[in-house]
Motif scaffolding. Structure first.
Motif: not given
Length: 392
Positions: A156-184
């Motif tokens: 939407e313009g210069d912004t992307w809207i992400l929706n979905g779920r991920k599982r088994w993501i290591g470090n994710a309870t304390f990470s500062d950033v997560t690399i999220v892979w999503a389908k355009d």
């Protein structure tokens, strides 16, 4: 302190390393033995991660070696493989933390990010200031991630809207950033995003009840209308090929970690066998125990030769998907067999944490499965052999 080759490096593959690489490896091993080995059983049993190891890992350069922007000295993929081996030889969970931070999260930015994104994020992550996670696997999508991702991205313009779920993501309870892979939603292609975990609509919940890699903080992630600016989209990730390029490198690293895990179990079994007495002498002097230990060493030596060669190919730019896939499939299968033999050599004491082999035995199960199952990696190699895909 001077570098001493491991007794389990039976064919002296460490001779491939330069003097600065051996010195760095010796410093890492010394720290692991002094500061990590004494504490890991307690953290493993409590299913907690020792956050105090992050800064020393950064100071030792462990989070820096792979990238031009951060490497403290020129080094080779073989050296970086030995770093993964040394980490897993003491504890596979600490090795997995580094693999996620340095290989998957930083690797995604290094492989698919713009020059500006590399300059902004890699030094901060190498210093441990920013902790990363890698969000690819989903509740209903693992081996079929290339086609089956359900997490969506809508521009939407210069912004992307992400929706979905991920599982088994290591470090994710304390990470500062997560690399999220999503389908355009617009073109159906997989794209990557650097998502600050403080973003509204992002939530991570720890997965409880694990029997393997208990120290690793895996999480379920939900993304509900998460807004990410275009500046945080990985600028060179326009299809799953970018994701596969990251996995090609990290699968080779997981193979090295598998060798390290096998060595950790083998060394624990050798220590036990030389100290435990039965029938009036150490069990190490019995033929059947020696047979178990020799089979362990054979697996380790064969796997180490394979992963060293794969890393040499990586350094020359010759590494292909099937090379990493074969190394990961073979080394993790050999590891699984090796840790079982090592546990067997320790008898009933092999199932308690006191003698360490039990931890390696349990942790091997996760390494066997993550970063591509044996079956999926087999099919990647099978396609290369026959020219025919047999994935479905």
């Amino acid at each position: 302190m001077p570098f001493e080759p491991l007794a389990s490096d039976f064919y002296s593959y460490a001779s491939l390393l330069t003097e600065p690489e051996r010195d760095a490896l010796a410093a890492l091993r010394d720290w692991l033995e002094r500061e990590v080995r004494p504490i890991v059983n307690g953290y493993w049993e409590r299913a907690e991660f020792p956050m105090q190891v992050v800064r020393p890992l950064a100071e030792l350069g462990v989070l820096s070696y792979a990238w031009d922007e951060t490497a403290p000295f020129e080094n080779s993929p073989v050296f970086r493989g030995f770093v993964a081996l040394e980490l897993a030889r003491v504890d596979a969970s600490v090795g997995t933390f580094v693999g996620v931070q340095n290989g998957l999260a930083m690797g995604s930015i290094a492989t698919a990010g713009s020059a500006e994104q590399r300059r902004e994020w890699l030094p901060r992550m190498a210093s441990g200031e920013v902790i990363g996670a890698f969000g690819l696997t989903e509740p209903l999508s693992g081996s079929d991630s290339a086609r089956g991702l359900r997490t969506t991205a809508r521009r939407e313009g210069d912004t992307w809207i992400l929706n979905g779920r991920k599982r088994w993501i290591g470090n994710a309870t304390f990470s500062d950033v997560t690399i999220v892979w999503a389908k355009d939603e617009a073109d159906g292609q997989v794209k990557g995003f650097i998502v600050p975990t403080s973003t509204r609509g992002y939530a991570a919940t720890k997965i409880e009840g694990k029997i393997s890699l208990r120290m690793v903080q895996n999480a379920d992630i939900t993304l509900t209308d998460v807004a990410v600016p275009e500046s945080l989209r990985l600028q060179h990730a326009d299809s799953f090929r970018a994701t596969a390029a990251v996995l090609r490198q990290t699968r080779a690293e997981v193979a090295w970690s598998a060798v390290g895990t096998a060595i950790g179990a083998y060394e624990a079994a050798v220590r036990y066998a030389t100290q435990r007495e039965q029938f009036g002498k150490p069990i190490a002097s019995h033929q059947l125990v020696q047979d178990l230990l020799v089979k362990c060493l054979g697996n380790i030596t064969a796997s180490l030769g394979m992963v060293a060669r794969v890393s040499e190919m990586q350094g020359r730019g010759e590494l292909r998907d099937e090379h990493s896939a074969l190394a990961k499939a073979y080394a993790t299968t050999a590891m699984r067999e090796t840790v079982a033999w090592a546990r067997e050599a320790c008898g009933g004491n092999g199932i308690v944490l006191d003698y360490e082999v039990a931890r390696f035995f349990a942790d091997a199960e996760a390494l066997y499965s993550y970063e591509g199952t044996r079956e999926m990696n087999t099919l990647i190699v099978g396609r290369a052999i026959t020219g025919r895909a047999a994935f479905v």
